[in-house]
Scaffold this motif. Structure first.
Motif, PDB file in Angstrom:
ATOM      1  N   THR A 117      -8.053  19.046 -11.503  1.00 41.79           N
ATOM      2  CA  THR A 117      -7.964  20.110 -12.510  1.00 41.79           C
ATOM      3  C   THR A 117      -6.806  19.876 -13.461  1.00 41.79           C
ATOM      4  OG1 THR A 117      -8.937  21.725 -10.990  1.00 41.79           O
ATOM      5  CG2 THR A 117      -7.708  22.586 -12.874  1.00 41.79           C
ATOM      6  N   LEU A 118      -5.652  19.522 -12.896  1.00 44.52           N
ATOM      7  CA  LEU A 118      -4.469  19.302 -13.727  1.00 44.52           C
ATOM      8  C   LEU A 118      -4.664  18.136 -14.687  1.00 44.52           C
ATOM      9  CD1 LEU A 118      -1.524  19.858 -11.220  1.00 44.52           C
ATOM     10  CD2 LEU A 118      -2.134  21.271 -13.176  1.00 44.52           C
ATOM     11  N   TYR A 119      -5.231  17.040 -14.189  1.00 47.63           N
ATOM     12  CA  TYR A 119      -5.314  15.859 -15.063  1.00 47.63           C
ATOM     13  C   TYR A 119      -6.542  15.860 -15.964  1.00 47.63           C
ATOM     14  CZ  TYR A 119      -1.067  14.170 -13.140  1.00 47.63           C
ATOM     15  OH  TYR A 119       0.262  14.065 -12.816  1.00 47.63           O
ATOM     16  N   LEU A 120      -7.437  16.812 -15.768  1.00 44.12           N
ATOM     17  CA  LEU A 120      -8.485  17.028 -16.754  1.00 44.12           C
ATOM     18  C   LEU A 120      -8.009  17.932 -17.889  1.00 44.12           C
ATOM     19  CD1 LEU A 120     -11.757  17.520 -14.652  1.00 44.12           C
ATOM     20  CD2 LEU A 120     -11.194  15.620 -16.185  1.00 44.12           C
ATOM     21  N   THR A 121      -7.076  18.821 -17.580  1.00 42.31           N
ATOM     22  CA  THR A 121      -6.641  19.812 -18.567  1.00 42.31           C
ATOM     23  C   THR A 121      -5.296  19.508 -19.210  1.00 42.31           C
ATOM     24  OG1 THR A 121      -5.616  21.170 -16.822  1.00 42.31           O
ATOM     25  CG2 THR A 121      -7.911  21.641 -17.386  1.00 42.31           C
ATOM     26  N   THR A 122      -4.361  18.948 -18.441  1.00 39.62           N
ATOM     27  CA  THR A 122      -3.005  18.761 -18.959  1.00 39.62           C
ATOM     28  C   THR A 122      -2.931  17.909 -20.215  1.00 39.62           C
ATOM     29  OG1 THR A 122      -2.046  19.084 -16.763  1.00 39.62           O
ATOM     30  CG2 THR A 122      -0.681  17.967 -18.402  1.00 39.62           C
ATOM     31  N   PRO A 123      -3.611  16.755 -20.282  1.00 35.92           N
ATOM     32  CA  PRO A 123      -3.513  15.960 -21.517  1.00 35.92           C
ATOM     33  C   PRO A 123      -3.939  16.744 -22.747  1.00 35.92           C
ATOM     34  CG  PRO A 123      -4.536  14.679 -19.772  1.00 35.92           C
ATOM     35  CD  PRO A 123      -4.450  16.082 -19.275  1.00 35.92           C
ATOM     36  N   VAL A 124      -5.000  17.537 -22.607  1.00 33.52           N
ATOM     37  CA  VAL A 124      -5.509  18.308 -23.749  1.00 33.52           C
ATOM     38  C   VAL A 124      -4.551  19.436 -24.105  1.00 33.52           C
ATOM     39  CG1 VAL A 124      -7.391  19.758 -24.587  1.00 33.52           C
ATOM     40  CG2 VAL A 124      -7.896  17.749 -23.182  1.00 33.52           C
ATOM     41  N   LEU A 125      -4.098  20.183 -23.109  1.00 35.47           N
ATOM     42  CA  LEU A 125      -3.232  21.335 -23.367  1.00 35.47           C
ATOM     43  C   LEU A 125      -1.878  20.913 -23.926  1.00 35.47           C
ATOM     44  CD1 LEU A 125      -4.011  23.503 -20.210  1.00 35.47           C
ATOM     45  CD2 LEU A 125      -4.845  23.840 -22.547  1.00 35.47           C
ATOM     46  N   VAL A 126      -1.319  19.825 -23.402  1.00 32.54           N
ATOM     47  CA  VAL A 126      -0.026  19.354 -23.913  1.00 32.54           C
ATOM     48  C   VAL A 126      -0.186  18.819 -25.332  1.00 32.54           C
ATOM     49  CG1 VAL A 126       1.830  17.670 -23.586  1.00 32.54           C
ATOM     50  CG2 VAL A 126       0.890  18.885 -21.618  1.00 32.54           C
ATOM     51  N   LEU A 127      -1.318  18.170 -25.609  1.00 36.44           N
ATOM     52  CA  LEU A 127      -1.582  17.687 -26.971  1.00 36.44           C
ATOM     53  C   LEU A 127      -1.716  18.858 -27.937  1.00 36.44           C
ATOM     54  CD1 LEU A 127      -2.153  15.293 -28.845  1.00 36.44           C
ATOM     55  CD2 LEU A 127      -4.578  15.502 -28.219  1.00 36.44           C
ATOM     56  N   VAL A 128      -2.387  19.911 -27.510  1.00 38.90           N
ATOM     57  CA  VAL A 128      -2.510  21.110 -28.351  1.00 38.90           C
ATOM     58  C   VAL A 128      -1.142  21.724 -28.602  1.00 38.90           C
ATOM     59  CG1 VAL A 128      -3.381  23.485 -28.414  1.00 38.90           C
ATOM     60  CG2 VAL A 128      -4.880  21.624 -27.667  1.00 38.90           C
ATOM     61  N   ALA A 129      -0.324  21.811 -27.552  1.00 42.68           N
ATOM     62  CA  ALA A 129       1.020  22.372 -27.707  1.00 42.68           C
ATOM     63  C   ALA A 129       1.835  21.557 -28.699  1.00 42.68           C
ATOM     64  CB  ALA A 129       1.722  22.423 -26.356  1.00 42.68           C
ATOM     65  N   ALA A 130       1.753  20.241 -28.600  1.00 45.56           N
ATOM     66  CA  ALA A 130       2.488  19.383 -29.526  1.00 45.56           C
ATOM     67  C   ALA A 130       1.998  19.582 -30.955  1.00 45.56           C
ATOM     68  CB  ALA A 130       2.335  17.913 -29.117  1.00 45.56           C
ATOM     69  N   ALA A 131       0.683  19.680 -31.129  1.00 45.99           N
ATOM     70  CA  ALA A 131       0.126  19.852 -32.468  1.00 45.99           C
ATOM     71  C   ALA A 131       0.539  21.188 -33.073  1.00 45.99           C
ATOM     72  CB  ALA A 131      -1.399  19.750 -32.408  1.00 45.99           C
ATOM     73  N   LEU A 132       0.565  22.242 -32.267  1.00 46.32           N
ATOM     74  CA  LEU A 132       0.942  23.563 -32.764  1.00 46.32           C
ATOM     75  C   LEU A 132       2.402  23.616 -33.198  1.00 46.32           C
ATOM     76  CD1 LEU A 132      -0.829  25.913 -30.170  1.00 46.32           C
ATOM     77  CD2 LEU A 132      -1.426  25.622 -32.583  1.00 46.32           C
ATOM     78  N   ASN A 133       3.245  22.852 -32.509  1.00 49.82           N
ATOM     79  CA  ASN A 133       4.688  22.923 -32.762  1.00 49.82           C
ATOM     80  C   ASN A 133       5.223  21.830 -33.671  1.00 49.82           C
ATOM     81  OD1 ASN A 133       6.130  24.988 -30.672  1.00 49.82           O
ATOM     82  ND2 ASN A 133       4.325  24.081 -29.728  1.00 49.82           N
ATOM     83  N   TRP A 134       4.502  20.726 -33.816  1.00 45.41           N
ATOM     84  CA  TRP A 134       5.085  19.501 -34.359  1.00 45.41           C
ATOM     85  C   TRP A 134       5.803  19.703 -35.682  1.00 45.41           C
ATOM     86  CZ3 TRP A 134       5.749  15.374 -31.416  1.00 45.41           C
ATOM     87  CH2 TRP A 134       6.222  14.206 -32.013  1.00 45.41           C
ATOM     88  N   ARG A 135       5.187  20.382 -36.619  1.00 49.39           N
ATOM     89  CA  ARG A 135       5.767  20.540 -37.952  1.00 49.39           C
ATOM     90  C   ARG A 135       6.849  21.624 -38.015  1.00 49.39           C
ATOM     91  NH1 ARG A 135       3.101  17.724 -41.842  1.00 49.39           N
ATOM     92  NH2 ARG A 135       1.041  16.883 -41.288  1.00 49.39           N
ATOM     93  N   ALA A 136       7.119  22.256 -36.875  1.00 43.65           N
ATOM     94  CA  ALA A 136       8.166  23.286 -36.859  1.00 43.65           C
ATOM     95  C   ALA A 136       9.559  22.690 -36.958  1.00 43.65           C
ATOM     96  CB  ALA A 136       8.053  24.119 -35.585  1.00 43.65           C
ATOM     97  N   ASP A 137       9.674  21.395 -36.723  1.00 48.42           N
ATOM     98  CA  ASP A 137      10.974  20.726 -36.789  1.00 48.42           C
ATOM     99  C   ASP A 137      11.372  20.521 -38.249  1.00 48.42           C
ATOM    100  OD1 ASP A 137      13.210  19.154 -36.579  1.00 48.42           O
ATOM    101  OD2 ASP A 137      12.210  17.466 -35.605  1.00 48.42           O
TER     102      ASP A 137
END
Length: 281
Positions: A117-137
């Motif tokens: 469950t973790l390795y099916l979801t974590t790559p996608v969720l962490v990628l989404v988190a990075a995309a949502l935040n990336w330009r905030a820097d």
């Protein structure tokens, strides 16, 4: 009162919630892999031998706890930004390794369901988190930041590139390393070790484009914790190293030197930062 450029430099709620969910699983994994490395046949998603491999993976998770606790607590996105691509690559590689070696897993065990469950979801969720935040820097330094010298950034990035290249090679062709690695591997554990080796490479390469110490302090803390745990694993599972192969003593010496170098670099940058050596000055 916020300083100029920090208003948008924040960690979104989704990212904090994700970090809060991930940390307990990492904690459980550290206990099972690092403290109980010889019991993975009954406690973990798959049997990991020798113990050094289990402890090596547990060491990566220990660093992950430090990183995601920073994600959960920090107010500024740029302080943890560069750790997210590394997590995406690492988790994606472990997901691929899982399906390539599906027959090695303990079907029906709660750890198996958790792992999948973790390795099916974590790559996608962490990628989404990075995309949502990336330009905030805003790409601006903090008030008491420090510009890491170019030579140091290039040297550390090169170390990362070597680690990344070794990790990719080990992941793609694990059987080619079975007779030369520092301790016994199987194709599955070879791919897991390869995935772990990509972590410093995916972090360190960003030093080539960003000199701010504030952007790497938290991530280097996580790397230092991982190195300390790896050093401990080499002490407690020293018998697993193949000392008659050049890679055995070379790996042990490499970890010791890396720990000293990383610690010295961290202390140096902290002192310079506290001394007010700001970026751009």
């Amino acid at each position: 009162m916020s300083t100029p450029g920090t208003a948008s430099d924040r960690v979104r709620r989704f990212t904090r919630v994700l970090a809060a969910v991930i940390v307990p699983f990492l904690g459980a994994a550290v206990v099972l892999l690092y403290l109980l490395p010889n019991a993975t046949d009954v406690t973990f998603a798959w049997t990991i031998q020798p113990a050094l491999t289990a402890m090596f993976l547990g060491s990566a998770y220990a660093g992950g706890i430090v990183f995601f606790v920073h994600v959960l607590r920090t107010e500024r996105w740029h302080r943890v930004k560069y750790g997210f691509p590394a997590v995406v690559v690492f988790a994606s590689l472990l997901a691929v390794a899982t399906f390539l070696h599906w027959d090695r897993f303990h079907f029906g065990h709660i750890s198996f369901f958790t792992w999948v469950t973790l390795y099916l979801t974590t790559p996608v969720l962490v990628l989404v988190a990075a995309a949502l935040n990336w330009r905030a820097d805003p790409a601006t330094p903090e008030p008491r930041d420090y510009a890491i010298p170019r030579a140091a950034r290039i040297a550390i990035a090169l170390v990362g590139v070597v680690a990344f290249a070794a990790g990719v090679a080990l992941f793609v062709a694990p059987t080619a390393f079975l007779d030369v690695w520092a301790w016994p591997l199987t194709p599955l554990t070879g791919r897991v070790v390869g995935a772990i080796l990509t972590l410093p490479g995916m972090v360190n390469v960003w030093l080539l484009v960003d000199p701010r110490w504030s952007a790497f302090r938290s991530i280097f803390q996580a790397q230092l914790v991982s190195l300390v745990f790896i050093a401990g694993a080499l002490v407690f599972a020293a018998g697993d190293l193949t000392w008659d192969r050049p890679a055995g003593p070379a790996f042990a010496v490499g970890i010791a030197l890396s720990l000293v170098a990383y610690a010295a670099f961290y202390v140096y940058c902290e002192r310079r930062s506290r001394g007010g050596s700001a970026v751009g000055q």
